[in-house]
Motif scaffolding. Structure first.
Motif, PDB file in Angstrom:
ATOM      1  N   TRP A 190       2.454  -7.803   1.953  1.00  0.00           N
ATOM      2  CA  TRP A 190       2.151  -7.406   3.329  1.00  0.00           C
ATOM      3  C   TRP A 190       2.742  -6.051   3.686  1.00  0.00           C
ATOM      4  CZ3 TRP A 190      -1.704  -9.833   5.354  1.00  0.00           C
ATOM      5  CH2 TRP A 190      -1.963 -11.152   5.003  1.00  0.00           C
ATOM      6  N   GLU A 191       3.761  -5.628   2.958  1.00  0.00           N
ATOM      7  CA  GLU A 191       4.390  -4.334   3.239  1.00  0.00           C
ATOM      8  C   GLU A 191       3.576  -3.168   2.657  1.00  0.00           C
ATOM      9  OE1 GLU A 191       7.092  -4.068   5.216  1.00  0.00           O
ATOM     10  OE2 GLU A 191       6.892  -6.233   5.447  1.00  0.00           O
ATOM     11  N   SER A 192       2.769  -3.466   1.669  1.00  0.00           N
ATOM     12  CA  SER A 192       1.983  -2.432   1.016  1.00  0.00           C
ATOM     13  C   SER A 192       0.556  -2.481   1.544  1.00  0.00           C
ATOM     14  CB  SER A 192       1.987  -2.661  -0.499  1.00  0.00           C
ATOM     15  OG  SER A 192       1.146  -1.731  -1.129  1.00  0.00           O
ATOM     16  N   CYS A 193       0.285  -1.614   2.486  1.00  0.00           N
ATOM     17  CA  CYS A 193      -1.069  -1.601   3.041  1.00  0.00           C
ATOM     18  C   CYS A 193      -1.523  -0.162   3.257  1.00  0.00           C
ATOM     19  CB  CYS A 193      -1.145  -2.387   4.333  1.00  0.00           C
ATOM     20  SG  CYS A 193      -0.404  -1.594   5.750  1.00  0.00           S
ATOM     21  N   THR A 194      -2.823  -0.021   3.296  1.00  0.00           N
ATOM     22  CA  THR A 194      -3.444   1.251   3.624  1.00  0.00           C
ATOM     23  C   THR A 194      -4.210   1.025   4.911  1.00  0.00           C
ATOM     24  OG1 THR A 194      -3.649   1.793   1.280  1.00  0.00           O
ATOM     25  CG2 THR A 194      -5.050   3.027   2.812  1.00  0.00           C
ATOM     26  N   GLU A 195      -3.852   1.748   5.956  1.00  0.00           N
ATOM     27  CA  GLU A 195      -4.462   1.538   7.269  1.00  0.00           C
ATOM     28  C   GLU A 195      -5.967   1.777   7.265  1.00  0.00           C
ATOM     29  OE1 GLU A 195      -3.343   0.279  10.151  1.00  0.00           O
ATOM     30  OE2 GLU A 195      -1.427  -0.112   9.175  1.00  0.00           O
ATOM     31  N   LYS A 226      -8.766  -1.596   6.668  1.00  0.00           N
ATOM     32  CA  LYS A 226      -7.364  -1.758   6.296  1.00  0.00           C
ATOM     33  C   LYS A 226      -7.306  -2.664   5.061  1.00  0.00           C
ATOM     34  CE  LYS A 226      -2.900  -3.155   8.191  1.00  0.00           C
ATOM     35  NZ  LYS A 226      -2.216  -3.646   9.406  1.00  0.00           N
ATOM     36  N   THR A 227      -6.518  -2.269   4.061  1.00  0.00           N
ATOM     37  CA  THR A 227      -6.416  -3.055   2.830  1.00  0.00           C
ATOM     38  C   THR A 227      -4.960  -3.327   2.468  1.00  0.00           C
ATOM     39  OG1 THR A 227      -6.469  -1.059   1.449  1.00  0.00           O
ATOM     40  CG2 THR A 227      -8.594  -2.156   1.880  1.00  0.00           C
ATOM     41  N   HIS A 228      -4.781  -4.326   1.617  1.00  0.00           N
ATOM     42  CA  HIS A 228      -3.455  -4.717   1.142  1.00  0.00           C
ATOM     43  C   HIS A 228      -3.465  -4.848  -0.373  1.00  0.00           C
ATOM     44  CE1 HIS A 228      -1.587  -5.669   5.019  1.00  0.00           C
ATOM     45  NE2 HIS A 228      -2.795  -6.062   5.384  1.00  0.00           N
ATOM     46  N   LYS A 229      -2.266  -4.761  -0.929  1.00  0.00           N
ATOM     47  CA  LYS A 229      -2.087  -4.999  -2.354  1.00  0.00           C
ATOM     48  C   LYS A 229      -1.952  -6.516  -2.550  1.00  0.00           C
ATOM     49  CE  LYS A 229       1.599  -3.494  -5.240  1.00  0.00           C
ATOM     50  NZ  LYS A 229       2.526  -2.812  -5.774  1.00  0.00           N
ATOM     51  N   VAL A 230      -2.784  -7.058  -3.443  1.00  0.00           N
ATOM     52  CA  VAL A 230      -2.773  -8.496  -3.710  1.00  0.00           C
ATOM     53  C   VAL A 230      -2.659  -8.699  -5.218  1.00  0.00           C
ATOM     54  CG1 VAL A 230      -4.051 -10.660  -3.489  1.00  0.00           C
ATOM     55  CG2 VAL A 230      -4.202  -8.950  -1.677  1.00  0.00           C
ATOM     56  N   THR A 231      -1.762  -9.600  -5.603  1.00  0.00           N
ATOM     57  CA  THR A 231      -1.590  -9.960  -6.999  1.00  0.00           C
ATOM     58  C   THR A 231      -2.294 -11.293  -7.233  1.00  0.00           C
ATOM     59  OG1 THR A 231       0.536  -8.830  -7.097  1.00  0.00           O
ATOM     60  CG2 THR A 231       0.096 -10.458  -8.824  1.00  0.00           C
ATOM     61  N   PHE A 232      -3.193 -11.288  -8.195  1.00  0.00           N
ATOM     62  CA  PHE A 232      -3.925 -12.499  -8.572  1.00  0.00           C
ATOM     63  C   PHE A 232      -3.454 -12.943  -9.948  1.00  0.00           C
ATOM     64  CE2 PHE A 232      -6.790 -10.178  -5.768  1.00  0.00           C
ATOM     65  CZ  PHE A 232      -7.296 -11.154  -4.930  1.00  0.00           C
ATOM     66  N   VAL A 233      -3.262 -14.239 -10.121  1.00  0.00           N
ATOM     67  CA  VAL A 233      -2.956 -14.812 -11.424  1.00  0.00           C
ATOM     68  C   VAL A 233      -4.113 -15.743 -11.749  1.00  0.00           C
ATOM     69  CG1 VAL A 233      -1.349 -16.188 -12.809  1.00  0.00           C
ATOM     70  CG2 VAL A 233      -0.484 -14.629 -11.043  1.00  0.00           C
ATOM     71  N   THR A 234      -4.814 -15.446 -12.832  1.00  0.00           N
ATOM     72  CA  THR A 234      -5.972 -16.252 -13.201  1.00  0.00           C
ATOM     73  C   THR A 234      -5.546 -17.588 -13.754  1.00  0.00           C
ATOM     74  OG1 THR A 234      -6.076 -15.339 -15.430  1.00  0.00           O
ATOM     75  CG2 THR A 234      -7.339 -14.206 -13.727  1.00  0.00           C
ATOM     76  N   ASN A 235      -6.412 -18.565 -13.586  1.00  0.00           N
ATOM     77  CA  ASN A 235      -6.158 -19.926 -14.133  1.00  0.00           C
ATOM     78  C   ASN A 235      -6.699 -20.025 -15.533  1.00  0.00           C
ATOM     79  OD1 ASN A 235      -4.979 -20.706 -11.748  1.00  0.00           O
ATOM     80  ND2 ASN A 235      -6.821 -21.618 -10.958  1.00  0.00           N
TER      81      ASN A 235
END
Length: 84
Positions: A58-63, A75-84
């Motif tokens: 939530w701290e890493s965003c681009t307005e 507005k976007t955020h950095k999201v980490t995905f872990v695949t199953n």
């Protein structure tokens, strides 16, 4: 699923408006139009066909990101995905 098959993928351009649907499923999203839900479904199908877990930075965003992962500039955020 064995941990060795998991892969961590980081996207720094996930639209803020899509985060709820990505986390809880498009079935739970009551406010987005069908066009947006279809974009989210396509994104999931193309990138995570076997499922995923995710965490949002939530701290890493681009307005205002002119090139989000999908959809119009927003507005976007950095999201980490872990695949199953």
């Amino acid at each position: 699923m064995h941990k060795k098959n998991r892969q961590t993928l980081v996207w720094d351009n996930i639209p803020e408006w899509a985060i709820f649907a990505l986390e809880y499923g498009i079935e739970e999203e009551l406010f987005l139009p069908n066009e947006d839900l279809e974009m989210i479904s396509r994104f999931i199908g193309e990138n995570f066909p076997n499922g995923y877990t995710m965490s949002v930075d939530w701290e890493s965003c681009t307005e205002f990101n002119p090139r989000p992962a999908f959809g119009k500039p927003c507005k976007t955020h950095k999201v980490t995905f872990v695949t199953n």
